[in-house]
Motif scaffolding. Sequence first.
Motif, PDB file in Angstrom:
ATOM      1  N   GLY A  37       0.723  -0.898   0.119  1.00 46.77           N
ATOM      2  CA  GLY A  37      -0.369  -0.029   0.059  1.00 46.77           C
ATOM      3  C   GLY A  37       0.399   1.194   0.049  1.00 46.77           C
ATOM      4  N   ILE A  38       1.406   1.544   0.489  1.00 46.36           N
ATOM      5  CA  ILE A  38       2.911   2.641   0.829  1.00 46.36           C
ATOM      6  C   ILE A  38       3.666   2.565  -0.853  1.00 46.36           C
ATOM      7  N   ILE A  39       3.519   1.561  -1.114  1.00 47.84           N
ATOM      8  CA  ILE A  39       4.090   1.961  -2.716  1.00 47.84           C
ATOM      9  C   ILE A  39       2.847   1.953  -3.309  1.00 47.84           C
ATOM     10  N   ARG A  40       2.092   1.474  -3.776  1.00 47.02           N
ATOM     11  CA  ARG A  40       0.910   2.201  -4.213  1.00 47.02           C
ATOM     12  C   ARG A  40       0.836   3.582  -4.483  1.00 47.02           C
ATOM     13  N   THR A  41       1.009   4.552  -2.615  1.00 46.23           N
ATOM     14  CA  THR A  41       0.060   5.489  -2.633  1.00 46.23           C
ATOM     15  C   THR A  41       1.710   6.059  -3.379  1.00 46.23           C
ATOM     16  N   ALA A  42       2.773   5.617  -2.782  1.00 43.59           N
ATOM     17  CA  ALA A  42       3.646   6.660  -3.438  1.00 43.59           C
ATOM     18  C   ALA A  42       3.622   7.044  -5.892  1.00 43.59           C
ATOM     19  N   ASN A  43       2.780   6.454  -5.690  1.00 42.67           N
ATOM     20  CA  ASN A  43       1.897   5.779  -7.404  1.00 42.67           C
ATOM     21  C   ASN A  43       2.930   5.161  -8.280  1.00 42.67           C
ATOM     22  N   GLY A  44       3.709   3.895  -7.602  1.00 41.59           N
ATOM     23  CA  GLY A  44       4.228   2.802  -7.714  1.00 41.59           C
ATOM     24  C   GLY A  44       3.390   1.208  -8.120  1.00 41.59           C
ATOM     25  N   ILE A  45       4.332   0.714  -8.535  1.00 46.51           N
ATOM     26  CA  ILE A  45       3.390  -0.615  -8.213  1.00 46.51           C
ATOM     27  C   ILE A  45       3.806  -1.465  -6.929  1.00 46.51           C
ATOM     28  N   ALA A  46       3.410  -2.120  -6.579  1.00 48.39           N
ATOM     29  CA  ALA A  46       3.984  -3.230  -5.897  1.00 48.39           C
ATOM     30  C   ALA A  46       3.346  -4.809  -6.397  1.00 48.39           C
ATOM     31  N   GLU A  47       4.280  -4.932  -7.594  1.00 51.99           N
ATOM     32  CA  GLU A  47       4.154  -6.724  -8.285  1.00 51.99           C
ATOM     33  C   GLU A  47       3.828  -7.453  -6.458  1.00 51.99           C
ATOM     34  N   SER A  48       4.790  -7.559  -6.545  1.00 51.63           N
ATOM     35  CA  SER A  48       5.524  -8.471  -5.018  1.00 51.63           C
ATOM     36  C   SER A  48       5.742  -8.526  -3.582  1.00 51.63           C
ATOM     37  N   VAL A  49       5.563  -8.889  -2.506  1.00 52.00           N
ATOM     38  CA  VAL A  49       5.535  -8.445  -1.378  1.00 52.00           C
ATOM     39  C   VAL A  49       6.269  -9.670  -0.773  1.00 52.00           C
ATOM     40  N   GLY A  50       6.838  -9.685   0.081  1.00 55.21           N
ATOM     41  CA  GLY A  50       6.620 -11.516   0.862  1.00 55.21           C
ATOM     42  C   GLY A  50       8.219 -11.015   2.029  1.00 55.21           C
ATOM     43  N   VAL A  71      11.915   6.810  -1.834  1.00 55.26           N
ATOM     44  CA  VAL A  71      10.842   5.731  -1.549  1.00 55.26           C
ATOM     45  C   VAL A  71      11.282   4.392  -0.742  1.00 55.26           C
ATOM     46  N   LEU A  72      12.728   3.979  -0.454  1.00 55.06           N
ATOM     47  CA  LEU A  72      12.978   3.036   0.653  1.00 55.06           C
ATOM     48  C   LEU A  72      12.056   3.592   2.207  1.00 55.06           C
ATOM     49  N   ARG A  73      13.521   5.401   1.750  1.00 57.10           N
ATOM     50  CA  ARG A  73      13.260   6.304   4.418  1.00 57.10           C
ATOM     51  C   ARG A  73      11.225   6.047   4.021  1.00 57.10           C
ATOM     52  N   GLU A  74      10.939   5.886   2.829  1.00 60.50           N
ATOM     53  CA  GLU A  74       9.723   6.113   3.477  1.00 60.50           C
ATOM     54  C   GLU A  74       9.256   4.870   3.663  1.00 60.50           C
ATOM     55  N   LEU A  75       9.045   4.582   2.647  1.00 57.20           N
ATOM     56  CA  LEU A  75       8.646   2.706   2.866  1.00 57.20           C
ATOM     57  C   LEU A  75       8.838   2.364   4.538  1.00 57.20           C
ATOM     58  N   LYS A  76      10.194   2.402   4.904  1.00 60.08           N
ATOM     59  CA  LYS A  76      10.133   1.463   6.110  1.00 60.08           C
ATOM     60  C   LYS A  76      10.207   2.852   6.992  1.00 60.08           C
ATOM     61  N   SER A  77      10.179   4.002   7.400  1.00 57.31           N
ATOM     62  CA  SER A  77       9.688   4.994   8.587  1.00 57.31           C
ATOM     63  C   SER A  77       7.960   4.909   8.510  1.00 57.31           C
ATOM     64  N   VAL A  89       4.285  -3.033  18.802  1.00 61.54           N
ATOM     65  CA  VAL A  89       6.104  -3.841  19.548  1.00 61.54           C
ATOM     66  C   VAL A  89       6.553  -2.438  18.794  1.00 61.54           C
ATOM     67  N   SER A  90       6.648  -1.388  20.132  1.00 60.98           N
ATOM     68  CA  SER A  90       7.167  -0.291  20.294  1.00 60.98           C
ATOM     69  C   SER A  90       8.868  -0.499  19.974  1.00 60.98           C
ATOM     70  N   ASN A  91       9.314  -1.186  20.153  1.00 67.85           N
ATOM     71  CA  ASN A  91      10.860  -1.578  19.556  1.00 67.85           C
ATOM     72  C   ASN A  91      11.247  -1.894  18.449  1.00 67.85           C
ATOM     73  N   PHE A  92      10.694  -1.830  17.675  1.00 69.52           N
ATOM     74  CA  PHE A  92      10.266  -2.914  15.941  1.00 69.52           C
ATOM     75  C   PHE A  92      10.713  -2.031  14.875  1.00 69.52           C
ATOM     76  N   ALA A  93      12.434  -2.907  14.635  1.00 70.17           N
ATOM     77  CA  ALA A  93      13.373  -1.209  13.583  1.00 70.17           C
ATOM     78  C   ALA A  93      13.223  -1.807  12.455  1.00 70.17           C
ATOM     79  N   TRP A  94      13.751  -0.954  11.647  1.00 73.58           N
ATOM     80  CA  TRP A  94      14.410  -1.800  10.030  1.00 73.58           C
ATOM     81  C   TRP A  94      16.003  -1.598   9.820  1.00 73.58           C
ATOM     82  N   GLN A  95      17.347  -2.838   9.709  1.00 76.49           N
ATOM     83  CA  GLN A  95      18.214  -2.455   9.538  1.00 76.49           C
ATOM     84  C   GLN A  95      18.977  -1.197   8.694  1.00 76.49           C
TER      85      GLN A  95
END
Length: 147
Positions: A37-50, A71-77, A89-95
């Motif tokens: 959904g984040i990708i689509r909101t940014a006008n991208g195409i999410a073909e697969s997520v897993g 795009v990656l900064r927005e996706l992760k944030s 999950v308050s301590n969740f974070a991406w690398q």
Amino acid sequence: MSSTHLSLHYHIIFGTKNHQPMIQSAWRGHLHAYLGGIIRTANGIAESVGGVSDHVHLLVGLRATHRLADVLRELKSVSSGWVHDEIGVSNFAWQEGYGAFTVSPSEREAVRRYIEQQAEHHRTRTFREEYLELVRRSGVEFDERYV
């Protein structure tokens, strides 16, 4: 030529901070849908997520006006905020880093299948083993100490 024609598809991979197995199966599908959904909101195409408990894979189509780092900064944030607020999950974070590899039209279906089979794939290989193979196959120079 009066118009622009692009095929900008990326196989994007990033993990949880310190590769901790934080993405629980109970809400993993919701996270994957939210990432799409984040990708689509940014006008991208999410073909697969897993992905599995410690990382995600995305096959996305982007426009010429997209900047991959943005795009990656927005996706992760946005997605980590969603995990904090909606999952609790308050301590969740991406690398910090990520891998992004261009995908030719002839390889998109193979990458899509690869992403869909992540759970099965990781019964025998770690994220690190998988990622090192992808980086090596792509021809990207890297220092293994920072993977």
